[in-house]
Design a protein around this motif. Structure first.
Motif, PDB file in Angstrom:
ATOM      1  N   SER A 162       1.063  -1.088  -0.128  1.00  0.00           N
ATOM      2  CA  SER A 162      -0.135  -0.014  -0.042  1.00  0.00           C
ATOM      3  C   SER A 162       0.837   1.281   0.162  1.00  0.00           C
ATOM      4  CB  SER A 162      -0.928   0.146   1.356  1.00  0.00           C
ATOM      5  OG  SER A 162      -0.160   0.123   2.598  1.00  0.00           O
ATOM      6  N   GLY A 163       0.265   2.385  -0.288  1.00  0.00           N
ATOM      7  CA  GLY A 163       1.067   3.612  -0.187  1.00  0.00           C
ATOM      8  C   GLY A 163       1.566   3.619   1.137  1.00  0.00           C
ATOM      9  N   MET A 164       0.938   3.494   2.329  1.00  0.00           N
ATOM     10  CA  MET A 164       1.263   3.714   3.509  1.00  0.00           C
ATOM     11  C   MET A 164       2.442   2.773   4.083  1.00  0.00           C
ATOM     12  SD  MET A 164       0.185   6.250   5.252  1.00  0.00           S
ATOM     13  CE  MET A 164       0.669   5.993   6.682  1.00  0.00           C
ATOM     14  N   ALA A 165       2.335   1.456   3.445  1.00  0.00           N
ATOM     15  CA  ALA A 165       3.663   0.643   3.619  1.00  0.00           C
ATOM     16  C   ALA A 165       4.588   1.163   3.073  1.00  0.00           C
ATOM     17  CB  ALA A 165       3.052  -0.786   3.234  1.00  0.00           C
ATOM     18  N   ALA A 166       4.672   1.666   1.880  1.00  0.00           N
ATOM     19  CA  ALA A 166       5.884   2.391   1.104  1.00  0.00           C
ATOM     20  C   ALA A 166       6.086   3.632   1.976  1.00  0.00           C
ATOM     21  CB  ALA A 166       5.470   2.868  -0.370  1.00  0.00           C
ATOM     22  N   ILE A 167       5.335   4.426   2.546  1.00  0.00           N
ATOM     23  CA  ILE A 167       5.789   5.651   3.218  1.00  0.00           C
ATOM     24  C   ILE A 167       6.279   5.455   4.515  1.00  0.00           C
ATOM     25  CG2 ILE A 167       4.589   7.751   4.473  1.00  0.00           C
ATOM     26  CD1 ILE A 167       2.508   7.826   1.953  1.00  0.00           C
ATOM     27  N   THR A 168       5.809   4.424   5.162  1.00  0.00           N
ATOM     28  CA  THR A 168       6.565   4.105   6.501  1.00  0.00           C
ATOM     29  C   THR A 168       7.811   3.397   6.588  1.00  0.00           C
ATOM     30  OG1 THR A 168       5.164   2.163   6.586  1.00  0.00           O
ATOM     31  CG2 THR A 168       4.269   4.122   7.843  1.00  0.00           C
ATOM     32  N   VAL A 178       5.726  18.766   6.517  1.00  0.00           N
ATOM     33  CA  VAL A 178       4.821  19.666   6.001  1.00  0.00           C
ATOM     34  C   VAL A 178       3.412  19.751   6.631  1.00  0.00           C
ATOM     35  CG1 VAL A 178       5.917  20.552   3.907  1.00  0.00           C
ATOM     36  CG2 VAL A 178       4.111  18.768   3.903  1.00  0.00           C
ATOM     37  N   SER A 179       2.872  20.816   7.124  1.00  0.00           N
ATOM     38  CA  SER A 179       1.604  20.672   8.256  1.00  0.00           C
ATOM     39  C   SER A 179       0.566  20.163   7.422  1.00  0.00           C
ATOM     40  CB  SER A 179       1.414  22.053   8.664  1.00  0.00           C
ATOM     41  OG  SER A 179       1.080  22.945   7.667  1.00  0.00           O
ATOM     42  N   GLN A 180       0.305  20.124   5.918  1.00  0.00           N
ATOM     43  CA  GLN A 180      -0.840  19.669   5.357  1.00  0.00           C
ATOM     44  C   GLN A 180      -0.580  18.135   4.898  1.00  0.00           C
ATOM     45  OE1 GLN A 180      -4.033  21.093   5.267  1.00  0.00           O
ATOM     46  NE2 GLN A 180      -2.969  22.532   6.545  1.00  0.00           N
ATOM     47  N   ALA A 181       0.421  17.513   5.293  1.00  0.00           N
ATOM     48  CA  ALA A 181       0.570  16.096   4.440  1.00  0.00           C
ATOM     49  C   ALA A 181      -0.467  15.118   4.862  1.00  0.00           C
ATOM     50  CB  ALA A 181       2.057  15.764   5.228  1.00  0.00           C
ATOM     51  N   TYR A 182      -0.612  14.360   4.142  1.00  0.00           N
ATOM     52  CA  TYR A 182      -1.716  13.028   4.265  1.00  0.00           C
ATOM     53  C   TYR A 182      -1.895  12.645   5.690  1.00  0.00           C
ATOM     54  CZ  TYR A 182      -4.181   8.757   3.458  1.00  0.00           C
ATOM     55  OH  TYR A 182      -4.808   7.431   3.466  1.00  0.00           O
ATOM     56  N   GLY A 183      -3.067  12.634   6.386  1.00  0.00           N
ATOM     57  CA  GLY A 183      -3.351  12.407   7.749  1.00  0.00           C
ATOM     58  C   GLY A 183      -2.639  11.202   8.132  1.00  0.00           C
ATOM     59  N   PRO A 184      -2.913  10.052   7.819  1.00  0.00           N
ATOM     60  CA  PRO A 184      -2.112   8.891   8.474  1.00  0.00           C
ATOM     61  C   PRO A 184      -0.578   8.994   8.358  1.00  0.00           C
ATOM     62  CG  PRO A 184      -3.771   8.310   7.114  1.00  0.00           C
ATOM     63  CD  PRO A 184      -3.642   9.621   6.729  1.00  0.00           C
ATOM     64  N   THR A 185      -0.195   9.872   7.498  1.00  0.00           N
ATOM     65  CA  THR A 185       1.454  10.025   7.541  1.00  0.00           C
ATOM     66  C   THR A 185       1.980  10.708   8.689  1.00  0.00           C
ATOM     67  OG1 THR A 185       1.596  10.009   5.034  1.00  0.00           O
ATOM     68  CG2 THR A 185       3.386  10.867   6.288  1.00  0.00           C
ATOM     69  N   ARG A 186       0.875  11.734   9.021  1.00  0.00           N
ATOM     70  CA  ARG A 186       1.271  12.635  10.119  1.00  0.00           C
ATOM     71  C   ARG A 186       1.028  11.915  11.566  1.00  0.00           C
ATOM     72  NH1 ARG A 186      -2.605  16.958  10.157  1.00  0.00           N
ATOM     73  NH2 ARG A 186      -3.489  16.090   8.147  1.00  0.00           N
ATOM     74  N   GLU A 187      -0.111  10.815  11.340  1.00  0.00           N
ATOM     75  CA  GLU A 187      -0.248  10.088  12.441  1.00  0.00           C
ATOM     76  C   GLU A 187       1.032   9.236  12.800  1.00  0.00           C
ATOM     77  OE1 GLU A 187      -4.146   8.557  12.407  1.00  0.00           O
ATOM     78  OE2 GLU A 187      -3.728   7.141  14.066  1.00  0.00           O
ATOM     79  N   PHE A 188       1.470   8.885  11.830  1.00  0.00           N
ATOM     80  CA  PHE A 188       2.767   7.753  11.943  1.00  0.00           C
ATOM     81  C   PHE A 188       3.764   8.613  12.783  1.00  0.00           C
ATOM     82  CE2 PHE A 188       6.754   5.838  10.293  1.00  0.00           C
ATOM     83  CZ  PHE A 188       6.526   4.902  10.866  1.00  0.00           C
ATOM     84  N   PHE A 189       4.077   9.747  12.139  1.00  0.00           N
ATOM     85  CA  PHE A 189       4.921  10.569  13.154  1.00  0.00           C
ATOM     86  C   PHE A 189       4.643  10.890  14.252  1.00  0.00           C
ATOM     87  CE2 PHE A 189       6.098  12.346   8.496  1.00  0.00           C
ATOM     88  CZ  PHE A 189       7.313  11.798   8.567  1.00  0.00           C
ATOM     89  N   THR A 190       3.569  11.353  14.467  1.00  0.00           N
ATOM     90  CA  THR A 190       2.866  11.817  16.020  1.00  0.00           C
ATOM     91  C   THR A 190       2.719  10.668  16.915  1.00  0.00           C
ATOM     92  OG1 THR A 190       1.985  13.627  14.774  1.00  0.00           O
ATOM     93  CG2 THR A 190       1.331  13.278  17.075  1.00  0.00           C
ATOM     94  N   SER A 191       1.819   9.711  16.497  1.00  0.00           N
ATOM     95  CA  SER A 191       1.538   8.449  17.575  1.00  0.00           C
ATOM     96  C   SER A 191       2.701   7.264  17.492  1.00  0.00           C
ATOM     97  CB  SER A 191       0.347   8.041  17.085  1.00  0.00           C
ATOM     98  OG  SER A 191      -0.633   8.989  16.451  1.00  0.00           O
ATOM     99  N   TYR A 192       3.334   7.106  16.483  1.00  0.00           N
ATOM    100  CA  TYR A 192       4.359   6.068  16.234  1.00  0.00           C
ATOM    101  C   TYR A 192       5.457   6.286  16.580  1.00  0.00           C
ATOM    102  CZ  TYR A 192       5.622   1.198  15.047  1.00  0.00           C
ATOM    103  OH  TYR A 192       5.826  -0.094  15.289  1.00  0.00           O
ATOM    104  N   LEU A 193       6.137   7.257  15.895  1.00  0.00           N
ATOM    105  CA  LEU A 193       7.706   7.310  15.930  1.00  0.00           C
ATOM    106  C   LEU A 193       7.796   7.982  17.203  1.00  0.00           C
ATOM    107  CD1 LEU A 193       8.810   8.540  12.501  1.00  0.00           C
ATOM    108  CD2 LEU A 193       9.009   6.351  13.559  1.00  0.00           C
ATOM    109  N   THR A 194       7.195   8.705  17.908  1.00  0.00           N
ATOM    110  CA  THR A 194       7.248   9.367  19.118  1.00  0.00           C
ATOM    111  C   THR A 194       7.663   8.278  20.288  1.00  0.00           C
ATOM    112  OG1 THR A 194       5.063   9.370  19.490  1.00  0.00           O
ATOM    113  CG2 THR A 194       5.998  11.370  19.035  1.00  0.00           C
ATOM    114  N   ARG A 195       7.277   6.795  20.018  1.00  0.00           N
ATOM    115  CA  ARG A 195       7.536   5.859  20.938  1.00  0.00           C
ATOM    116  C   ARG A 195       9.063   5.573  20.819  1.00  0.00           C
ATOM    117  NH1 ARG A 195       3.508   1.421  18.542  1.00  0.00           N
ATOM    118  NH2 ARG A 195       5.417   0.099  19.408  1.00  0.00           N
ATOM    119  N   PHE A 196       9.833   5.998  19.721  1.00  0.00           N
ATOM    120  CA  PHE A 196      11.226   5.610  19.475  1.00  0.00           C
ATOM    121  C   PHE A 196      11.947   7.049  19.834  1.00  0.00           C
ATOM    122  CE2 PHE A 196       8.598   3.024  17.004  1.00  0.00           C
ATOM    123  CZ  PHE A 196       9.042   1.758  17.425  1.00  0.00           C
ATOM    124  N   GLY A 197      11.280   8.044  20.432  1.00  0.00           N
ATOM    125  CA  GLY A 197      12.126   9.380  20.841  1.00  0.00           C
ATOM    126  C   GLY A 197      12.376  10.072  19.451  1.00  0.00           C
TER     127      GLY A 197
END
Ligand SMILES: Cc1ncc(COP(=O)(O)O)c(C=O)c1O
Length: 387
Positions: A86-92, A108-127
């Motif tokens: 999927s696109g999200m598999a490629a992006i992540t 960029v603040s208007q990036a695709y929602g799930p991409t932002r969610e990956f940064f905000t909710s997932y990558l923060t787990r790794f500092g």
């Protein structure tokens, strides 16, 4: 199988059935196989030395998927491509290949929602912290840089407000701080924008959209230098395993063959519909980088050779009337995603910056007749205007 390289996108997407093993098959065969056997143990061992060069196992190299990857790499003027489920598999996967624990990301603040969610909710787990910045302002981007900024994540244009980033300036900034750049190029497709030529490190796509072109499959791709794609292949691709199935690759190869033609038609019809809407009293502003009224039209013209047909408009009309309008449309279907034959509409209650409670209506213009689409919008509006 051979891949012809050419400066012409039309030539690139064609298929030359020169490999006699395929009996002159005019469509790329689907290698419906998880593994590939070898005649001798020596050949098996040799193949194992590079799992992406010779088919050994389909979570590695599958010839049908590899054919699509080669086409995408050439279309994007890149050295290599890797396809994903999927696109999200490629992006992540692309993002993970560029960051380490404790890094900082500019997105960029208007990036695709799930991409932002990956940064905000997932990558923060790794500092890994992300700062969202107005991508239309190079000054804002420069000011948001931190000593540990490792990645600049772009999406140009963004796909709700259609804001454009200055690709040359962004890659220059990233290079000056030793950071990598990734761009989501789904909207423009490689037919209209080739970001690697501007110095971007990795291009990501949701192939689900225009490349598929028929709303019948989900897929993604990452394109870049051999070095970066090899690195991503041996880690995120092989280890997360979000691979593309060969049947999906075959559908996407079919989609690719008409992509240049479809994009031309999407561009023309999209601009006609956008220009028509711009003249309507209930429309405050149309967000389409191809319109001269778009604040970044000149930049868009410099970076892109054409325009996708997804755009939005801002309106003060009540959300109930906009939904009633959507209900009465014949050609525009109510639905997410885009890139297929059918035109689509989504109504959003998003506050538009300083404008408070305004609504954004996102339209995807498909391959129908432009006059039919315009009449559809007008006739349905006439029925709800006074509700
Ligand atoms: C701009 C953009 N990027 C990425 C994606 C994610 O792609 P996929 O749905 O194929 O995972 C989407 C999906 O809507 C998108 O609109």
């Amino acid at each position: 199988m051979t891949t012809r390289t050419s400066r012409s996108d039309f030539t690139t997407v064609s298929y030359d059935p020169i490999d006699t093993r395929h009996h002159g098959s005019i469509a790329v065969p689907v290698y419906q196989s998880s593994l590939f056997a070898h005649e001798t143990y020596a050949q098996f061992e040799e193949a194992f030395e590079d799992l992406f060069l010779t088919p050994v196992y389909s979570r590695g190299r599958n010839p049908t998927v590899a054919f699509l990857e080669e086409k995408l790499a050439v279309l994007e003027s890149g050295e290599a491509a890797r396809c994903f489920a999927s696109g999200m598999a490629a992006i992540t996967a692309a993002i993970m290949s560029c960051v380490n624990q404790g890094d900082h990301v500019l997105c960029v603040s208007q990036a695709y929602g799930p991409t932002r969610e990956f940064f905000t909710s997932y990558l923060t787990r790794f500092g890994i912290e992300t700062t969202y910045v107005d991508g239309t302002s190079m000054e804002a981007l420069r000011q948001a840089v931190l000593p540990n900024t490792a990645l600049l994540y772009l999406e140009s244009p963004t796909t709700m407000r259609f804001e454009v980033q200055d690709l040359s300036a962004c890659t220059e900034l990233a290079r000056s701080i030793g950071a990598r750049t990734i761009i989501d190029n789904t909207w423009a497709t490689p037919i209209f924008q080739k970001p690697l030529a501007f110095g971007v490190d990795l291009v990501v796509h949701s192939l689900t959209k225009y490349v598929s072109g028929h709303s019948d499959c989900v897929g993604g791709a990452v394109i870049g230098s051999k070095e970066l794609i090899n690195r991503l292949s041996t880690s995120e691709y092989m280890l997360f395993g979000g691979i593309m199935a060969p049947q999906i690759a075959a559908l996407l190869i079919r989609g690719l063959r008409s992509l240049p033609l479809r994009m031309q038609r999407h561009q023309e019809t999209g601009l006609q519909v956008a220009a028509h809407l711009e003249r309507q009293p209930h429309v405050i502003r149309v967000n389409h980088p191809g319109l001269p009224s778009h604040p970044q039209h000149e930049l868009a013209k410099r970076q892109m050779s054409g325009y996708g047909s997804l755009f939005s408009f801002v309106t003060d009309e009540p959300i109930a009337r906009l939904k009633a309008w959507s209900d009465r449309l014949h050609y525009f279907k109510i639905g997410v995603s885009w890139g297929g034959f059918e035109s689509l509409i989504v109504v959003n209650e998003i506050p538009d910056g300083e404008a408070g409670d305004r609504r954004i209506v996102r339209l995807y213009v498909g391959l129908e007749d432009p006059a039919d689409l315009i009449a559809d919008l007008d006739e349905a509006w006439a029925r709800v205007r006074d509700l």
